[in-house]
Design a protein around this motif. Structure first.
Motif, short mmCIF file in Angstrom:
data_model
loop_
_atom_site.label_atom_id
_atom_site.label_comp_id
_atom_site.label_asym_id
_atom_site.label_seq_id
_atom_site.Cartn_x
_atom_site.Cartn_y
_atom_site.Cartn_z
N GLY A 114 -5.56 2.11 8.65
CA GLY A 114 -6.02 3.46 9.40
C GLY A 114 -4.99 4.20 9.67
O GLY A 114 -4.70 5.38 9.37
N ILE A 115 -4.01 3.66 10.30
CA ILE A 115 -2.77 4.58 10.87
C ILE A 115 -1.67 4.82 9.66
O ILE A 115 -1.30 5.69 9.38
CB ILE A 115 -2.06 3.59 12.04
N PHE B 277 0.97 -1.19 -0.19
CA PHE B 277 0.16 0.02 -0.06
C PHE B 277 0.77 1.24 0.10
O PHE B 277 0.82 2.30 -0.93
CB PHE B 277 -0.94 -0.18 1.13
N ALA B 278 1.80 1.19 0.79
CA ALA B 278 2.79 2.48 0.92
C ALA B 278 3.42 2.60 -0.48
O ALA B 278 3.70 3.71 -0.85
CB ALA B 278 3.73 2.45 1.94
N SER B 279 3.98 1.62 -0.91
CA SER B 279 4.61 1.64 -2.29
C SER B 279 3.83 2.12 -3.37
O SER B 279 4.38 2.82 -4.37
CB SER B 279 5.30 0.52 -2.45
N ARG B 280 2.49 2.11 -3.39
CA ARG B 280 1.81 2.95 -4.28
C ARG B 280 1.83 4.52 -4.39
O ARG B 280 1.63 4.97 -5.30
CB ARG B 280 0.24 2.60 -4.06
N ARG B 281 2.21 4.80 -3.23
CA ARG B 281 2.19 6.28 -3.13
C ARG B 281 3.61 6.88 -2.77
O ARG B 281 3.85 8.09 -3.26
CB ARG B 281 1.17 6.78 -1.90
N LEU B 282 4.66 6.10 -2.39
CA LEU B 282 5.79 6.51 -2.05
C LEU B 282 6.80 5.73 -2.68
O LEU B 282 6.69 4.48 -3.00
CB LEU B 282 5.88 6.41 -0.47
N ASP B 283 8.00 6.31 -2.83
CA ASP B 283 9.10 5.72 -3.19
C ASP B 283 9.54 4.68 -2.17
O ASP B 283 9.06 4.64 -1.08
CB ASP B 283 10.34 6.54 -3.75
N HIS B 284 10.52 3.68 -2.74
CA HIS B 284 10.72 2.29 -1.69
C HIS B 284 11.24 3.02 -0.49
O HIS B 284 10.68 2.36 0.55
CB HIS B 284 11.71 1.75 -2.41
N ASP B 285 11.89 4.00 -0.52
CA ASP B 285 12.86 4.24 0.85
C ASP B 285 11.74 4.83 1.99
O ASP B 285 11.58 4.50 3.00
CB ASP B 285 13.80 5.10 0.81
N ARG B 286 11.05 5.75 1.41
CA ARG B 286 10.01 6.23 1.77
C ARG B 286 8.76 5.41 2.33
O ARG B 286 8.21 5.38 3.71
CB ARG B 286 9.07 7.46 1.15
N ALA B 287 8.55 4.27 1.49
CA ALA B 287 7.46 3.50 2.01
C ALA B 287 7.97 2.72 3.08
O ALA B 287 7.22 2.33 3.99
CB ALA B 287 7.23 2.55 0.71
N ARG B 288 9.14 2.09 3.14
CA ARG B 288 9.68 1.55 4.14
C ARG B 288 9.58 2.19 5.25
O ARG B 288 9.23 1.80 6.65
CB ARG B 288 11.30 1.15 3.94
N VAL C 59 1.37 7.60 5.49
CA VAL C 59 1.56 7.60 4.03
C VAL C 59 1.08 9.13 3.37
O VAL C 59 1.96 9.64 2.70
CB VAL C 59 0.86 6.66 3.25
N ALA C 60 0.07 9.70 4.05
CA ALA C 60 -0.41 10.93 3.66
C ALA C 60 0.57 12.09 3.90
O ALA C 60 1.14 13.29 3.00
CB ALA C 60 -1.79 11.30 4.12
N ASP C 61 1.19 12.07 5.27
CA ASP C 61 2.13 12.92 5.63
C ASP C 61 3.32 13.09 4.70
O ASP C 61 3.93 14.02 4.44
CB ASP C 61 2.52 12.71 7.21
N ALA C 62 3.86 11.58 4.62
CA ALA C 62 4.90 11.27 3.76
C ALA C 62 4.89 11.91 2.39
O ALA C 62 5.74 12.19 1.89
CB ALA C 62 5.47 9.87 3.92
#
Lengths: 190, 290
Positions: free
Chosen positions: A88-89, A47-58, A94-97
């Motif tokens: 939910g968390i 889910f995080a990788s859909r919006r963020l690059d790999h490092d930010r997703a991690r 992710v939104a902040d990042a």
């Protein structure tokens, strides 16, 4: 902190169901936490990788799990599944990042390049999947988030509703509208 | 491409699928540290208030408790005193008035006492006593704040005019010189000037209610009626209503001042009728706000 049950052995912990794992985690069982983390990690990362690059997703996943640990005693099975609570968390993190990432245009462009070169393109060589991804990318952000929670995170409509703080009925309607828009996008490609 | 939602969701699932990610050893170690630190944390404090009220309560809890103790003590003190028919002591009255309890300030009580004495003197034929009572009243008026003064203005003006008129009429010598007293230049005369307006200070006092106009032109004797009767004209409190009457009578110059005063009776104890309501509101708001 009182221990209300006999602690399972480490190899037994991974076979426990989710409520038992959460209960053990709330009691501070380290092995239960590891199992929960490994169990949650793929979905959170996808889910995080859909919006963020790999490092930010991690980073987002790590931050999410840190918040989960810090607030585990506030979690209760009251109409909210553990996964709903988790995502939910995550979506807040992710939104902040994502906002931080959006401020860095060069970084954002690099992320796009990475996604365009995702292993899936090379492995599947699936023209149909590429069309769906293109159409999906043109959906409004809210549609994409909802559908990602459904198909990437694997949440049910009820769980998505809990994660988004909405009613299940409204999530179903929103999903239906999002799919309708996706369908139109696909028809426009043909 | 034309298919249902379920099929489309499945296609989307395939299209968006990524190889399952697994945490690497560094991430696992970092997570282990987080859990270890969490396990060593102090036990959470039970019954903590939630949300924004938590911070508010932490900051203001001592003040709220202190204010509650003071208000309870003063409330009980004044209530018991009133029930027993005993006068509220000056000290309690001062503090109670300061924190907004429905109690008149000591200065107002003193002024009302002086007004009663002047009425008594008017009813008798002793000019010396009348002059002394008049001067005493002017002195007490000098201690009043603007809003308190405004609330008494009309009644005071009438009494002083009657006293002056009686002393001039009875005196064989020159008329008494009210300006000899430094308090004589007080608001009671300036407010009575024809066409004049009340002093600017009154705009911040209870006179703000005067714009309703319910009390405008009300007969002067209404001022001495019990507070319960004042509610019928829509005024929220006796003081504001008093001012309405004053504004009409003195500021706008409607109607001549009465030539005789009979049956005037100042409430002896806290006739805090309406003001009490306002004060209670203010107290409640302050407490809730904290």
């Amino acid at each position: 902190m009182t221990v209300s049950r006999a602690r399972p052995r480490a190899d037994e912990t991974k076979n426990l169901d989710l409520p038992e794992l959460v209960a053990l985690a709330q009691e501070g069982d380290h092995e239960a936490w590891r199992v929960l983390y490994r169990r949650a990690y793929p979905g959170l990362m996808a889910f995080a990788s859909r919006r963020l690059d790999h490092d930010r997703a991690r980073d987002a996943v790590a931050e999410t799990m840190a918040r989960v640990v810090a607030n585990i005693n506030k979690f209760a099975w009251k109409g909210v599944s553990f996964d709903s609570w988790l995502f939910g968390i995550l979506r807040h993190v992710v939104a902040d990042a994502h906002r931080a990432q959006a401020r860095d245009q060069r970084r954002d462009e690099r992320r796009t390049a990475v996604s365009q070169l995702s292993p899936l393109d090379h492995v599947l060589h699936d023209e149909e999947a590429a069309k769906v991804r293109d159409a999906f990318a043109r959906l409004p952000s809210s549609d994409r988030e909802l559908l990602e929670l459904r198909v990437v995170a694997g949440l049910s409509c009820e769980e998505v509703a809990a994660a988004l703080g909405k009613r299940a009925g409204s999530v179903r309607m929103a999903q239906s509208r999002a799919l309708q828009r996706l369908r139109r996008q696909l028809e426009g490609q043909e | 491409m034309n298919y249902g939602d379920g099929q489309l969701l499945d296609d989307l699932r395939v299209a968006l699928a990524t190889p399952p990610a697994r945490p690497d050893p560094i991430e696992l170690a970092a997570f282990d540290r987080i859990v270890a630190e969490w396990r060593q944390r102090p036990a959470p404090v039970a019954d903590e208030p939630k949300g924004r009220f938590r911070a508010i309560e932490k900051v203001h809890r001592p003040r709220v408790v202190a204010a509650g103790v003071v208000i309870t003590t003063l409330g009980l003190g004044t209530g018991v005193a009133a029930a027993a028919g005993a006068p509220v002591t000056r000290g309690i009255r001062e503090v109670a008035h300061e924190i907004g309890l429905p109690v008149e300030s000591p200065a107002v009580v003193d002024a009302k006492d002086a007004m009663s004495r002047l009425r008594d003197a008017l009813a008798r034929s002793d000019d010396a006593q009348l002059r002394a009572a008049r001067d005493q009243l002017r002195s007490e008026l000098g201690d009043l704040g603007a809003s308190d003064r405004a609330s008494l203005e009309r009644r005071v003006d009438d009494l002083l005019q009657q006293a002056d008129a009686r002393l001039i009429r009875d005196s064989s010598g020159p008329a008494p010189a009210p300006t000899a007293d430094p308090t004589a230049a007080g608001p009671q005369h300036s407010a009575r000037s024809p066409g004049g307006t009340p002093t600017g200070d009154t705009s911040s006092g209870p006179g703000e209610h005067g714009s309703i106009g319910a009390g405008d032109g009300a007969p002067h004797h209404d001022d001495t009626e019990p507070s319960s009767s004042t509610d019928t004209n829509g005024s929220r409190d006796g003081h504001s209503r008093d001012f309405q009457g004053d504004g009409a009578g003195s500021g706008a110059g409607i109607g001549p001042p009465p030539t005789t005063v009979t049956g005037h009776h100042e409430p002896s104890v806290d006739d805090s009728h309406g003001r009490g309501r306002d004060s209670r509101d203010a107290t409640t708001t302050t407490t809730a706000g904290e």
